[in-house]
Design an enzyme around this catalytic site. Structure first.
Site, PDB file in Angstrom:
ATOM      1  N   GLY A 146       0.764  -1.195  -0.045  1.00 54.60           N
ATOM      2  CA  GLY A 146      -0.019   0.100  -0.198  1.00 54.60           C
ATOM      3  C   GLY A 146       0.733   1.170   0.027  1.00 54.60           C
ATOM      4  O   GLY A 146       1.962   1.417  -0.458  1.00 54.60           O
ATOM      5  N   CYS A 147       0.293   2.242   0.519  1.00 54.21           N
ATOM      6  CA  CYS A 147       0.928   3.615   0.573  1.00 54.21           C
ATOM      7  C   CYS A 147       2.247   3.715   1.381  1.00 54.21           C
ATOM      8  O   CYS A 147       3.099   4.777   0.732  1.00 54.21           O
ATOM      9  CB  CYS A 147      -0.186   4.759   1.170  1.00 54.21           C
ATOM     10  N   TYR A 148       2.698   2.778   1.996  1.00 51.76           N
ATOM     11  CA  TYR A 148       3.787   2.990   2.669  1.00 51.76           C
ATOM     12  C   TYR A 148       5.259   2.125   1.849  1.00 51.76           C
ATOM     13  O   TYR A 148       6.238   2.008   2.360  1.00 51.76           O
ATOM     14  CB  TYR A 148       4.039   2.812   3.992  1.00 51.76           C
ATOM     15  N   PHE A 338       1.658   6.066   5.714  1.00 51.71           N
ATOM     16  CA  PHE A 338       0.602   5.236   6.426  1.00 51.71           C
ATOM     17  C   PHE A 338      -0.178   4.152   5.584  1.00 51.71           C
ATOM     18  O   PHE A 338      -0.250   4.634   4.286  1.00 51.71           O
ATOM     19  CB  PHE A 338      -0.668   6.118   7.118  1.00 51.71           C
TER      20      PHE A 338
END
Length: 353
Positions: A146-148, A338
């Site tokens: 994901g985003c991290y 996050f």
């Protein structure tokens, strides 16, 4: 041996789908939820989101007549077929942008992060072949973080360079979030989909003292938060769940003094002069700024990326770092993102001497 993020190149598709999506989503809602959705869309801080899905021959968007999502939600196979061609192409555009800033010859390692599609041979192998990289180049493919995931990619590059000072690591993040539109009339799902766009970034990490020196990484999973951000692979693409509780939980985590010390390496927020925060949405940026009592302009780079591109999952943090690299000197910076878990990951950075 310190590792340095020498330069970053970024790329987005050319088809802006943001306002077409807003019109499509509002038409699916009853009057009262539609008004709420419109108000939230205006407050989202997003002006553009770009998609690899092309306009139709008549110029319509993917949700318009004749578009990819016009008649029925395509299956996962159709979406992955587009990923298999569009993800390498967009990644190579980002590499071209990087090559315009710094020489990228002699690459020894390739680290690729992408969680919006799968293909085998992987995106790493496709890109390596098209770039003509040596068969001996060591590859790492990071998926579904994901985003991290950009943090994991840059952290891995840092570890490589610190153990092999002659290494020249090409890092790529590529996300095609608009391949995963879901058929829903639930306001919370439509608001989550409102955030996401497509983008790619490429970076060079070496021991050369140019750009940002990458300092100590950190990671923390917030307790009792594993259901707040999650993806499910369905027969109609990847369905994302993004809880409205996420900003509050992030603020609560950052309010913890021990966690703040980890994030800021004991300097406290006032001791940080550069913030690269993942632009996951306006509410997330507001939560970070509020919890840390940051100056009004502290997250300008992240807010600018959000306004121009929306949330591009793992590529978003790289876009923010790219803007900071072009700005004033930073003596004590923090990169923070996050993602699923709910987890926070990041690292310190500083301008090279």
């Amino acid at each position: 041996m310190p590792a340095h993020l020498n330069a970053i190149g970024v790329a987005t598709p050319t088809h802006d789908v943001h306002h077409a999506f807003i019109d499509w989503a509002q038409a699916r809602l009853a009057p009262a939820p539609a008004r709420l959705f419109a108000r939230m869309a205006r407050r989202a801080g997003i002006g553009h989101r770009w998609s690899v899905l092309p306009p139709t021959a008549a110029g319509a968007s993917p949700v318009g007549a004749g578009g990819f999502y016009a008649d029925t939600m395509p299956g996962t196979a159709a979406r992955m077929a587009i990923y298999a061609t569009a993800a390498p192409a967009l990644s190579l555009l980002a590499v071209e942008a990087l090559a315009a800033r710094v020489p990228i010859d002699g690459i020894t390692h390739l680290v690729v992060a992408s969680c919006t599609g799968f293909v085998a041979p992987g995106l790493d192998q496709i890109v390596a072949r098209r770039l003509g990289l040596a068969p001996s180049v060591e590859r790492l493919l990071i998926g579904f973080m994901g985003c991290y995931a950009a943090v994991a990619a840059l952290r891995s590059a840092r570890h490589i360079v610190r153990s092999e000072p002659a290494a020249r690591v090409l890092v790529i993040t590529c996300e095609l979030s608009t391949l995963h539109l879901q058929d829903s009339d639930a306001p919370e799902i439509l608001l989550a989909q409102l955030q996401f766009g497509d983008g790619a970034a490429a970076a060079l990490v070496t021991a050369d003292p140019v750009g940002f020196m990458l300092d100590q990484p950190f990671a923390a999973t917030l307790p009792d938060s594993h259901d707040l951000i999650r993806w499910a692979i369905t027969d109609r693409g990847f369905a994302m769940h993004l809880s409205g509780e996420v900003p509050r939980r992030i603020a609560e985590g950052l309010a913890d003094a021990d966690f703040r010390d980890i994030v800021t390496a004991g300097r406290g927020p006032a001791g940080i002069d550069g913030w690269a925060v993942h632009a996951g949405g306006r509410s997330i940026l507001d939560a970070v700024a509020g919890a840390l009592a940051l100056p009004d302009d502290a997250l300008d780079a992240a807010r600018g990326v959000l306004a121009d591109n929306g949330n591009m999952s793992s590529a978003t943090l790289m876009f923010t770092l790219e803007r900071l690299l072009a700005g004033p000197r930073i003596d004590h910076g923090v990169a923070l993102a996050f993602g699923p878990g709910l987890a926070a990951e990041g690292f310190g950075f500083r301008s090279a001497a």
